[in-house]
Design a protein around this motif. Sequence first.
Motif: not given
Length: 821
Positions: A679-681, A684, A706, A710, A718, A722, A745, A754
């Motif tokens: 999960s990118i969030d 982050l 976003l 993901s 990753l 970030l 994203t 990204l």
Amino acid sequence: MQTTYTFTYFKDFARYLLNNHLPALARYYYQLLCKANAPLLSAVAHLSEEQQIAIARASIEDFLQRVQQNTALEGAQQVLDQWRQNQHQHFRRESIVTSDIVLTISARRKLYRQHLHLYTTDLQEGIRIMEDYDGFLTLLNQRTFEVYQEVQQEVLRRERNLFESVISNSVDGIIAFDKDLRILALNKVLEEHNGVKEADVVGKKIFEVFPGYEESEEGKSFLKVLKGEQIYLQNRPFRRKKGFYDVHTIPLFSSRGELQGGLSVVHDISLRKEQEDALRLKQQELQQQKDELTATVEELRASNEELEKTRRQLQELNARLEERVHQRTEQLEYQRQWLYKLFMQVPGLIGIVSGKEGSVVLYNEAFSRLWGGRQVLGLPMREAWPELEGQGYFEILDEVLSSGKTISLREFPGQIDRHNNGQLHQAYFNFTYSPYMNPSGETEGVILYGVDVTEQVEARRQTEQSEEKLSMALEAGQMGIWDYDPKTDTSTNSLLFHQLYGYDSPSLAWSFADYLNHIHPEHRSLVEKEFAKGLKKGSMAFEARILQRDGNSSWAAIMGKVYYNEQKEPIRIVGIMTDISERKRAEEELQQSHQELQRTNTDLDNFIYTASHDLRSPIVNLEGLISMLQRNLAQQLEAQNGQLLNMMTTSISRLKRTIDGLTDITRIQKEDEQRELLSIDQILQEVKQDVAGLLEESGARLETELQVPSLEFAPHNLRSILYNLLSNAIKYRKPDVPLVIRIQTYRHENHIVLSVEDNGLGINAANQKKLFSMFKRFHSHVRGSGIGLYLVKRIIENAGGRVEAQSQEGQGSRFCVYFPA
């Protein structure tokens, strides 16, 4: 020159090691060389570890035995002579330099010092033993440098011979003389300086023509040169005009190393002296800064007296070696510069190529203008001038390289791109391909002398038939001509066509089946298909392996044009065939070089990882000692000394951050992290917690969009991407503008992108090319190691992606990371 050395205290120690610890010595010596990444090991890298240790053991055993016989210095001299003459059984001379030998000698000293406690616990006796051994090392280091000087002298003679053909056009004054001081040559510059004519003085002795020179520094330099010395006089005043000059007088040797005479070069420096004075003042300032830095380093290392003593000895030796090498390099560079100027001013076409591929190493201005100023330095001829492929120039070059014989061409044709715009123009040249040899008598490259005679040839050949022109050009270009009649299944071929197949004379007319019988079985189906396609479209061009008369195979490029009758039936196919075996071999060698480069990069990553790991412990110890010193002397230190300790603590912290960055870089190569659907969030949010203090201090506002929530990637990597992009955006903000950071994203073609964008300081266009280089920082007011963006680039490229940056100074930056979808 001292050729023997008698050991006093070291001899008994050597006998003890020889009888009791030889296997352990060999293995430890091998480990020292590996740890120091000694270049000597590359020469035996093809052997197993045990075989390399066996070589190390034989070397140590031979040395310890020679110590007993007082012949150790003589043995070392023999090894140096073998290296100088390029006759050593393991090491080629060009693969080893003097510093490599000094490194190996230093490893030997550490080897014996580490085993000294096994022989004696008496400190004074140990000191005497090592001082006895250091006396031997001093003589050996001195001889090592002398041998290096001899090698450099050989290189100088070789370069001088290479440019001898263009010396008469020198812009400097030149006088050549034999070993009896008789004048052999005097160029126009010295004729004007001295008011004489070359024809009046050639054959006369120098001091007869210039009687006032015999007691001068210039006159004395002539006599010293006849003893084999090189003399360089600076800032000498002219006698017949105002100004100053430098004069460099060198001995000239035959190919057997016999002194033949000398050469004196006079260079006018009147207009340069003022600039040199300013440069000298700047160098003095830089040297003062260097001395101050060296003094600071010496204070930090004062805690270990024995290590400091050894370091000073090595530093002094290296300083002397560097100074002598620097002086010799300046002399060589001076000669190269004025020879290069002469070379560039010659009106004819002159080029120099080297190696089997004919790589372009030098060409003059006339040669460059011929090709529209095309930049081809360092490129193989076939890549530099691809339009010449199949015109015979490359084939002639190959023949000269293989035979070592000079080939001259008159009115040789060629289709060239004169203006470097893709348009070919017919041209004709008078060319001489002249090989030049290395000291071993082997052909190393070719010197091309030429004149553009296009206008003369075209004026004379206006009435000649175009078919005759083509025939002559193809035959002179060493290309086989074939002419096939598909109606009768017969052909007529040129002599060179048959010679490419290994025949001394033309055989009977070939049928198409005869052609196929001379094609390698792997390519016969290809040739049949290409001929079938060519009959339909009107032309053919392909490459295939052919079989020669003796059964060997080679590569050929085959081209042809199809002619039709009024019924559009093919009635004739005319073409050429060229041997391209050398090009195919070059392509294979290029692939091997690429693989070797990949292995070298892997070795470099391993070295960085080991170095950062080994440095971490002493840095931590040093930090603890300084911290303890600050606590214990807090009440006694003066303000200035306390400030110095604080500066040291800051420097150590910066060094620790750099080591951590290096460890991260090597981790990228060594680790193979399992990819997960992330999960990118969530990642982050974790990074925002890590930089919470920076976010609060800067008052930054984060905006996120976003579109892709993901992606599949290694979690640690990753997070590192970030963290570095977000922390950089915060650190390089503008102090008077509220900071806004936008994180997005989205999908783009086959990638998930990204994007991190800010309104900070930005980067100017000149620095953007170096943005992702290691240790590059473009704003000095912000603390950092300069590794973050380099780390981002390595992570994403190792994963098969890429990173791009857009920035404008004063407006902000945007970084886009492309993850493979």
